[in-house]
Write a protein that holds these residues in place. Structure first.
Motif, mmCIF file in Angstrom:
data_model
loop_
_atom_site.group_PDB
_atom_site.id
_atom_site.type_symbol
_atom_site.label_atom_id
_atom_site.label_comp_id
_atom_site.label_asym_id
_atom_site.label_seq_id
_atom_site.Cartn_x
_atom_site.Cartn_y
_atom_site.Cartn_z
ATOM 1 N N ALA A 121 51.125 -12.442 8.463
ATOM 2 C CA ALA A 121 51.725 -12.457 9.803
ATOM 3 C C ALA A 121 52.296 -11.083 10.156
ATOM 4 C CB ALA A 121 52.827 -13.500 9.876
ATOM 5 N N ILE A 122 52.402 -10.832 11.457
ATOM 6 C CA ILE A 122 53.114 -9.642 11.931
ATOM 7 C C ILE A 122 54.605 -9.970 11.924
ATOM 8 C CG2 ILE A 122 53.557 -8.178 13.946
ATOM 9 C CD1 ILE A 122 50.606 -8.809 14.787
ATOM 10 N N VAL A 123 55.415 -9.118 11.294
ATOM 11 C CA VAL A 123 56.862 -9.314 11.291
ATOM 12 C C VAL A 123 57.482 -8.341 12.284
ATOM 13 C CG1 VAL A 123 58.997 -9.122 9.957
ATOM 14 C CG2 VAL A 123 56.970 -10.144 8.911
ATOM 15 N N ARG A 124 58.228 -8.860 13.217
ATOM 16 C CA ARG A 124 58.984 -8.027 14.174
ATOM 17 C C ARG A 124 60.462 -8.212 13.848
ATOM 18 N NH1 ARG A 124 62.480 -6.351 17.687
ATOM 19 N NH2 ARG A 124 61.914 -6.007 19.891
ATOM 20 N N LEU A 125 61.065 -7.191 13.221
ATOM 21 C CA LEU A 125 62.492 -7.268 12.901
ATOM 22 C C LEU A 125 63.306 -7.004 14.166
ATOM 23 C CD1 LEU A 125 62.549 -5.301 9.518
ATOM 24 C CD2 LEU A 125 62.564 -7.780 9.853
ATOM 25 N N TYR A 126 64.435 -7.705 14.296
ATOM 26 C CA TYR A 126 65.271 -7.494 15.479
ATOM 27 C C TYR A 126 66.744 -7.390 15.085
ATOM 28 C CZ TYR A 126 66.489 -12.489 15.381
ATOM 29 O OH TYR A 126 66.944 -13.727 15.015
ATOM 30 N N ASP A 127 67.509 -6.776 15.963
ATOM 31 C CA ASP A 127 68.946 -6.575 15.762
ATOM 32 C C ASP A 127 69.695 -7.694 16.496
ATOM 33 O OD1 ASP A 127 71.607 -5.807 15.815
ATOM 34 O OD2 ASP A 127 71.182 -3.699 16.212
ATOM 35 N N LYS A 128 70.304 -8.580 15.722
ATOM 36 C CA LYS A 128 70.980 -9.746 16.320
ATOM 37 C C LYS A 128 72.113 -9.343 17.267
ATOM 38 C CE LYS A 128 71.954 -12.438 12.675
ATOM 39 N NZ LYS A 128 72.206 -13.652 11.865
#
Length: 330
Positions: A121-128
């Motif tokens: 899968a493509i992982v898109r990290l985000y800043d909560k």
């Protein structure tokens, strides 16, 4: 279009069980003489950490993915997850040949981020602190045609998790046990809402309890208030899988109907449960998966003379953290 109220009934649960049967691990029921003696009760333990992708989430993700149309499959799926839902959905997507994009918080456990990537899968990290995962997910869906698969507030996902409750009730009957109560970990409420319906579809009078980390006990507070209520989230918790502060719009009304109450546990109590599971059951359990066992060991409800079912919902934990948990002295 999502309904305002949804509750998986016996027919939908039976259909889901049949749909996922060829793919899912029918995890066993375990008993520990040590635990039974310690608590003066009969405890039936269902280790969903042995499920494919390492948690119960596989059931809901699979039930959703198997009902995608050919056109939807072509567009792929997108989801947000601190780990287990992402691991499950990416695993299912790989098995079915579907593209998957998973949005994960930057601080998600490394083992979970690496696992999702290993599933293709493509992982898109985000800043909560700066980004809203639902908004990112909606944007990706709009751009790519991907179907959003929410972690808990979704009829297909809830029905998939309901198969776990039905399986627990059925296995208990097979060993001649009559359940008095069952405990399930709770974050957004998809597991406990679905599983409660699953148990009650076969055994209507079992008392169902949610178990959450302290300070993230939105279900406890919501049940007490009679309406969705946020937890304060004022301290950290080792339960990376259970950090939703308020139960879902679909899950809470179901919990209001089906739950006898909500419980919460501390990090200290969770670590004790992780150690117990390792020592006595030879199981690797992540903190969020250990919550029901923690509640029993800490005496959060009276179980003496009763038969209690618990689900150990996941085992995806960083090795270094697990080593610390099981070697810590009191």
């Amino acid at each position: 279009m999502r309904p305002d109220y949804f509750e998986p009934d016996a027919r939908l649960i039976a259909q889901a069980r049949e749909r996922i049967a060829a793919h899912v691990v029918h995890t066993p029921l375990l008993e520990s003489p040590v635990l039974n003696r310690q608590l003066g009760a009969r405890i039936l333990i269902k280790p969903e950490n042995l499920q494919r992708a390492g948690s119960f989430k596989f059931r809901g993700a699979l039930n959703r993915a198997l009902q995608l149309t050919p056109e939807q499959r072509a567009g792929g799926v997108v989801a947000w997850s601190s780990g287990n839902h992402g691991l499950a959905l990416s695993y299912v997507a790989r098995e079915l040949g579907i593209k998957a994009t998973i949005l994960m918080p930057q601080e998600a456990p490394k083992t979970k981020i690496d696992g999702v990537r290993a599933n293709g899968a493509i992982v898109r990290l985000y800043d909560k602190t700066k980004e809203v995962r639902e908004e990112i997910g909606a944007q990706i869906a709009a751009e790519t045609g991907a179907v959003i698969v929410p972690p808990y507030d979704d009829p297909y996902v809830m029905t998939g998790q309901a198969t776990l409750g039905a399986e627990l009730a059925e296995q208990a009957a097979q060993v001649g046990a009559s359940l008095d109560a069952a405990l399930f970990s709770c974050s957004g409420g998809g597991l406990v809402a679905g599983a409660a319906c699953g148990v009650h579809s076969l055994v209507p009078d079992v008392a169902i309890y949610s178990v959450e980390p302290e300070h993230y006990d939105g279900m406890v507070r919501s049940l007490a208030a009679g309406t969705q209520t946020k937890a304060p989230a004022k301290a950290a918790s080792i339960c990376d899988a259970l950090l939703v502060v308020k139960p879902g719009d679909l899950t809470f009304p179901v919990c209001k109907q089906h739950l006898a109450g909500g419980l919460s546990v501390s990090d200290t109590e969770l670590k004790e449960a992780i150690r117990f599971a390792y020592r006595e059951l030879k199981l690797v359990i992540e903190p969020g998966g250990a919550a029901p066992l923690a509640a029993l060991l800490a005496g959060k409800i009276d179980v003496v003379g009763k038969t209690i079912g618990i689900v150990l919902s996941g085992g995806n934990v960083d090795a270094e953290k697990f080593a610390r948990y099981i070697t810590e002295t009191h």
